[in-house]
Write a protein that holds these residues in place. Structure first.
Motif, PDB file in Angstrom:
ATOM      1  N   LEU A 241      78.039  79.439  57.464  1.00 12.12           N
ATOM      2  CA  LEU A 241      78.647  79.019  56.442  1.00 12.12           C
ATOM      3  C   LEU A 241      77.441  78.580  55.220  1.00 12.12           C
ATOM      4  O   LEU A 241      76.454  78.441  55.547  1.00 12.12           O
ATOM      5  N   VAL A 242      77.894  78.962  54.103  1.00  7.59           N
ATOM      6  CA  VAL A 242      76.831  78.768  52.997  1.00  7.59           C
ATOM      7  C   VAL A 242      77.562  77.424  52.076  1.00  7.59           C
ATOM      8  O   VAL A 242      78.845  77.810  51.435  1.00  7.59           O
ATOM      9  N   PRO A 243      77.047  76.454  52.268  1.00 12.31           N
ATOM     10  CA  PRO A 243      77.838  75.173  51.393  1.00 12.31           C
ATOM     11  C   PRO A 243      77.901  75.235  50.045  1.00 12.31           C
ATOM     12  O   PRO A 243      76.832  75.871  49.435  1.00 12.31           O
ATOM     13  N   LEU A 244      78.827  75.056  49.270  1.00 11.78           N
ATOM     14  CA  LEU A 244      78.864  75.313  47.781  1.00 11.78           C
ATOM     15  C   LEU A 244      79.093  74.148  47.057  1.00 11.78           C
ATOM     16  O   LEU A 244      78.433  73.721  45.969  1.00 11.78           O
ATOM     17  N   ASP A 245      79.834  73.252  47.686  1.00 12.74           N
ATOM     18  CA  ASP A 245      80.275  72.107  46.623  1.00 12.74           C
ATOM     19  C   ASP A 245      80.973  71.005  47.609  1.00 12.74           C
ATOM     20  O   ASP A 245      81.355  71.255  48.826  1.00 12.74           O
ATOM     21  N   THR A 246      80.922  69.636  47.216  1.00 16.29           N
ATOM     22  CA  THR A 246      81.466  68.504  47.943  1.00 16.29           C
ATOM     23  C   THR A 246      82.310  67.996  46.812  1.00 16.29           C
ATOM     24  O   THR A 246      82.017  67.407  45.846  1.00 16.29           O
ATOM     25  N   VAL A 247      83.627  67.668  47.378  1.00 14.93           N
ATOM     26  CA  VAL A 247      84.424  66.969  46.436  1.00 14.93           C
ATOM     27  C   VAL A 247      85.324  65.766  46.876  1.00 14.93           C
ATOM     28  O   VAL A 247      85.208  65.596  48.526  1.00 14.93           O
ATOM     29  N   ASP A 248      85.477  64.661  46.442  1.00 15.42           N
ATOM     30  CA  ASP A 248      86.084  63.501  46.961  1.00 15.42           C
ATOM     31  C   ASP A 248      87.421  63.586  47.213  1.00 15.42           C
ATOM     32  O   ASP A 248      88.304  64.303  46.691  1.00 15.42           O
ATOM     33  N   VAL A 249      87.918  63.195  48.381  1.00 19.45           N
ATOM     34  CA  VAL A 249      89.415  62.871  48.629  1.00 19.45           C
ATOM     35  C   VAL A 249      89.905  61.641  48.353  1.00 19.45           C
ATOM     36  O   VAL A 249      89.362  60.444  49.089  1.00 19.45           O
ATOM     37  N   LEU A 250      90.737  61.193  47.307  1.00 26.82           N
ATOM     38  CA  LEU A 250      91.155  60.028  46.941  1.00 26.82           C
ATOM     39  C   LEU A 250      92.710  59.915  47.258  1.00 26.82           C
ATOM     40  O   LEU A 250      93.390  60.628  46.268  1.00 26.82           O
TER      41      LEU A 250
ATOM     42  N   VAL B 143      61.705  95.419  86.379  1.00 25.14           N
ATOM     43  CA  VAL B 143      62.369  95.270  84.926  1.00 25.14           C
ATOM     44  C   VAL B 143      62.275  93.791  84.555  1.00 25.14           C
ATOM     45  O   VAL B 143      62.545  92.895  85.183  1.00 25.14           O
ATOM     46  N   SER B 144      61.873  93.716  83.298  1.00 26.68           N
ATOM     47  CA  SER B 144      61.889  92.174  82.862  1.00 26.68           C
ATOM     48  C   SER B 144      63.297  91.797  82.351  1.00 26.68           C
ATOM     49  O   SER B 144      63.835  92.565  81.565  1.00 26.68           O
ATOM     50  N   PHE B 145      63.542  90.678  82.650  1.00 24.56           N
ATOM     51  CA  PHE B 145      65.087  89.973  82.407  1.00 24.56           C
ATOM     52  C   PHE B 145      64.840  89.163  81.046  1.00 24.56           C
ATOM     53  O   PHE B 145      63.848  88.252  81.684  1.00 24.56           O
ATOM     54  N   VAL B 146      65.447  89.091  80.105  1.00 24.41           N
ATOM     55  CA  VAL B 146      65.319  87.866  79.318  1.00 24.41           C
ATOM     56  C   VAL B 146      66.899  87.527  78.616  1.00 24.41           C
ATOM     57  O   VAL B 146      67.677  88.453  78.328  1.00 24.41           O
ATOM     58  N   SER B 147      67.302  86.470  79.098  1.00 26.39           N
ATOM     59  CA  SER B 147      68.557  85.905  78.387  1.00 26.39           C
ATOM     60  C   SER B 147      68.081  85.125  77.076  1.00 26.39           C
ATOM     61  O   SER B 147      67.221  84.249  77.246  1.00 26.39           O
ATOM     62  N   VAL B 148      68.952  85.563  75.968  1.00 30.25           N
ATOM     63  CA  VAL B 148      68.801  85.117  74.792  1.00 30.25           C
ATOM     64  C   VAL B 148      69.949  84.020  74.629  1.00 30.25           C
ATOM     65  O   VAL B 148      70.919  84.602  74.131  1.00 30.25           O
ATOM     66  N   SER B 149      69.504  82.705  74.275  1.00 31.69           N
ATOM     67  CA  SER B 149      70.859  81.883  74.060  1.00 31.69           C
ATOM     68  C   SER B 149      71.101  81.607  72.591  1.00 31.69           C
ATOM     69  O   SER B 149      70.007  81.553  71.879  1.00 31.69           O
ATOM     70  N   LEU B 150      72.356  81.646  72.115  1.00 38.31           N
ATOM     71  CA  LEU B 150      72.723  81.688  70.768  1.00 38.31           C
ATOM     72  C   LEU B 150      73.241  79.938  70.582  1.00 38.31           C
ATOM     73  O   LEU B 150      73.791  79.762  69.566  1.00 38.31           O
ATOM     74  N   ASP B 151      72.841  79.406  71.452  1.00 38.38           N
ATOM     75  CA  ASP B 151      73.260  77.864  71.658  1.00 38.38           C
ATOM     76  C   ASP B 151      72.747  77.210  70.484  1.00 38.38           C
ATOM     77  O   ASP B 151      71.700  77.249  70.053  1.00 38.38           O
ATOM     78  N   LYS B 152      73.561  76.704  69.517  1.00 39.94           N
ATOM     79  CA  LYS B 152      73.076  75.394  68.625  1.00 39.94           C
ATOM     80  C   LYS B 152      72.654  74.126  69.315  1.00 39.94           C
ATOM     81  O   LYS B 152      71.684  73.445  68.710  1.00 39.94           O
ATOM     82  N   ASN B 153      73.142  73.669  70.223  1.00 40.24           N
ATOM     83  CA  ASN B 153      73.045  72.381  70.901  1.00 40.24           C
ATOM     84  C   ASN B 153      72.058  72.815  72.003  1.00 40.24           C
ATOM     85  O   ASN B 153      72.261  73.350  73.007  1.00 40.24           O
ATOM     86  N   ASP B 154      70.792  72.301  71.789  1.00 44.08           N
ATOM     87  CA  ASP B 154      69.709  72.226  72.926  1.00 44.08           C
ATOM     88  C   ASP B 154      70.053  71.649  74.199  1.00 44.08           C
ATOM     89  O   ASP B 154      69.784  72.408  75.330  1.00 44.08           O
TER      90      ASP B 154
ATOM     91  N   GLY C 178      68.948  78.507  63.925  1.00 40.19           N
ATOM     92  CA  GLY C 178      68.775  78.507  62.512  1.00 40.19           C
ATOM     93  C   GLY C 178      68.658  79.927  61.894  1.00 40.19           C
ATOM     94  O   GLY C 178      69.579  80.820  62.144  1.00 40.19           O
ATOM     95  N   ASP C 179      67.786  80.177  61.085  1.00 41.16           N
ATOM     96  CA  ASP C 179      67.367  81.474  60.360  1.00 41.16           C
ATOM     97  C   ASP C 179      66.959  82.509  61.492  1.00 41.16           C
ATOM     98  O   ASP C 179      67.564  83.668  61.326  1.00 41.16           O
ATOM     99  N   LEU C 180      66.289  82.213  62.551  1.00 39.79           N
ATOM    100  CA  LEU C 180      65.933  83.123  63.312  1.00 39.79           C
ATOM    101  C   LEU C 180      67.222  83.712  64.184  1.00 39.79           C
ATOM    102  O   LEU C 180      67.258  84.991  64.308  1.00 39.79           O
ATOM    103  N   ALA C 181      68.219  82.707  64.480  1.00 31.63           N
ATOM    104  CA  ALA C 181      69.353  83.177  64.954  1.00 31.63           C
ATOM    105  C   ALA C 181      70.318  84.290  64.219  1.00 31.63           C
ATOM    106  O   ALA C 181      70.610  85.369  64.550  1.00 31.63           O
ATOM    107  N   SER C 182      70.267  83.825  62.812  1.00 39.90           N
ATOM    108  CA  SER C 182      71.142  84.535  62.099  1.00 39.90           C
ATOM    109  C   SER C 182      70.468  85.889  61.778  1.00 39.90           C
ATOM    110  O   SER C 182      71.116  86.947  61.794  1.00 39.90           O
ATOM    111  N   ARG C 183      69.325  85.848  61.569  1.00 42.27           N
ATOM    112  CA  ARG C 183      68.465  87.166  61.562  1.00 42.27           C
ATOM    113  C   ARG C 183      68.589  88.180  62.679  1.00 42.27           C
ATOM    114  O   ARG C 183      68.990  89.092  62.507  1.00 42.27           O
ATOM    115  N   THR C 184      68.546  87.510  64.000  1.00 43.27           N
ATOM    116  CA  THR C 184      68.483  88.264  65.278  1.00 43.27           C
ATOM    117  C   THR C 184      70.027  88.799  65.305  1.00 43.27           C
ATOM    118  O   THR C 184      70.343  90.019  65.683  1.00 43.27           O
TER     119      THR C 184
END
Length: 397
Positions: A61-70, A321-332, A353-359
């Motif tokens: 997501l790309v945040p655009l705005d925040t509005v109050d809920v009244l 053969v080299s094995f590499v598992s690449v996790s896309l987890d946001k939660n370490d 972050g940006d590395l995950a998005s780019r990959t």
């Protein structure tokens, strides 16, 4: 000249009266921009974060705005944004905002939206003023039924509850019991989407449907697949003004896919090992490398791990053969817990972050698990190898 003035004056008067009459009858100029009028039910958020959705399957997501809920009401207006997919994330001081997010297809004109939250925290909407949004709401309601989402959510809550209280045996029983349901759900979703994608209407909703639920999750492995995709996108030529961002994203995905198909030079991957060291894919140049993209929350990924473990014992540990598992987890913490549970003795890294998005973008990842075999020259030899096929491919090296 005087006669001409006499003719113009009545015309101007008639035009003014006509404009006034039309306004009184409710006929207005074509609206431009987004005008969202909302109210909430079943929860009491204090604000709503409005974001543009750049990648729905991965919740980017790309945040655009925040509005109050009244007093249960909120408003958002924007004159500069086109038809697009937006996310509304509601924030509350007293209740966790987990699951308090939902998507909407918004464009020119006023939309009145009622957002309701059930006891499990799931949001649903009912809107008036936009046929595109109404189509989306009907689609999501049916999609949830077809996918048996309520049953799956219930099992997942039971699984995580058992794991939190340390009842490993119960968690494993729930995990095994849920496998047939996940399989049936996936099959039902595929059948449902195939039928919906036959819709011959060409508007923003059907473009959204094709991009999000077909193209964005399609496995593009060879250049020949791109011709039919580009031909399909050409069917929306007349709706590019409404679907311009989605259309650009779709064409960009085709362009990126052409760079990450079999035979292309594998883009760099940079990730962090559990001990904090950095691993670069390029450091393994000269060896065959099996790269496995996965995440701890992905049930299909974890079901593949026993086979991956067997392949490593035979072709990695003993075969070079080299094995590499690449996790896309946001939660370490979730990633580390999964590594401990699954016992994965090969190289493991996490990208975020940006590395995950780019990959994800550079490798044209539309779904996980995804295994990619890279040759000693750093070129992609095979994409999407799974199950018995993985063993056959590795055996042939």
């Amino acid at each position: 000249m005087r006669a001409l003035n006499h003719c113009v004056a009545p015309v101007c008067l008639f035009a003014a009266l006509l404009t006034s009459a039309l306004a009184g009858c409710g006929v207005k100029e074509t609206p431009t921009g987004i005008d969202l009028q909302g109210e909430v039910e079943g929860f009491a958020p204090t604000s709503a974060i409005i974001s543009r959705v750049t990648n729905q399957p991965y919740d980017q997501l790309v945040p655009l705005d925040t509005v109050d809920v009244l007093r249960g009401h909120f408003e958002w207006r924007c004159d500069t944004l086109p038809y697009d997919v937006y996310a509304l994330s509601f924030v509350s001081e007293s209740v966790s905002n987990e699951n308090s997010s939902m998507y909407a297809l918004l464009g020119d004109g006023r939309v009145k939206m009622r957002v309701a939250r059930d006891r499990e925290g799931v949001l649903s909407t009912r809107s008036a003023g936009s046929e595109v949004q109404a189509q989306y709401e009907r689609f999501m309601e049916e999609y949830r039924k077809v996918s048996r989402r309520d049953e799956i959510d219930s099992l997942e809550r039971s699984f995580f509850s058992a794991r939190e209280r340390g009842d490993t045996a119960a968690a494993l029983r729930i995990k095994e019991a849920s496998k047939p349901l996940y399989t049936e759900s996936a099959m039902q979703i595929q059948r449902y989407l195939r039928e919906r994608l036959k819709d011959t209407a060409r508007n923003f909703f059907t473009l959204y449907l094709y991009y999000t639920h077909d193209l964005a999750t399609a496995t593009i492995e060879r250049l020949g697949q791109l011709d039919s995709i580009r031909a399909r996108l050409g069917e929306w030529k007349g709706t590019e003004e409404q679907g311009s961002r989605l259309m650009r994203s779709a064409l960009l995905r085709c362009d990126l896919a052409s760079r990450s198909v079999e035979g292309a030079l594998a883009p760099e991957i940079v990730g962090v090992r559990p001990n904090g060291d950095t691993l670069r894919l390029s450091s393994l140049r000269g060896r065959w490398v099996l790269v496995d993209f996965w995440a701890s929350y992905c049930g299909w990924c974890r079901q593949e791990l026993p086979l991956l473990r067997a392949a490593y014992e035979r072709y990695g540990k003993a075969g070079g053969v080299s094995f590499v598992s690449v996790s896309l987890d946001k939660n370490d913490a979730a990633w580390r817990r999964a590594l401990e549970e699954e016992k994965m003795p090969w190289d493991n890294i996490r990208i975020e972050g940006d590395l995950a998005s780019r990959t994800i973008t550079e490798y044209n990842i539309s779904g996980i698990p995804l295994a990619i075999l890279i040759d000693g020259e750093g070129r992609i030899a095979r994409r999407g190898i799974r199950g018995a096929e993985m063993i056959e491919v590795l055996a042939g090296l």
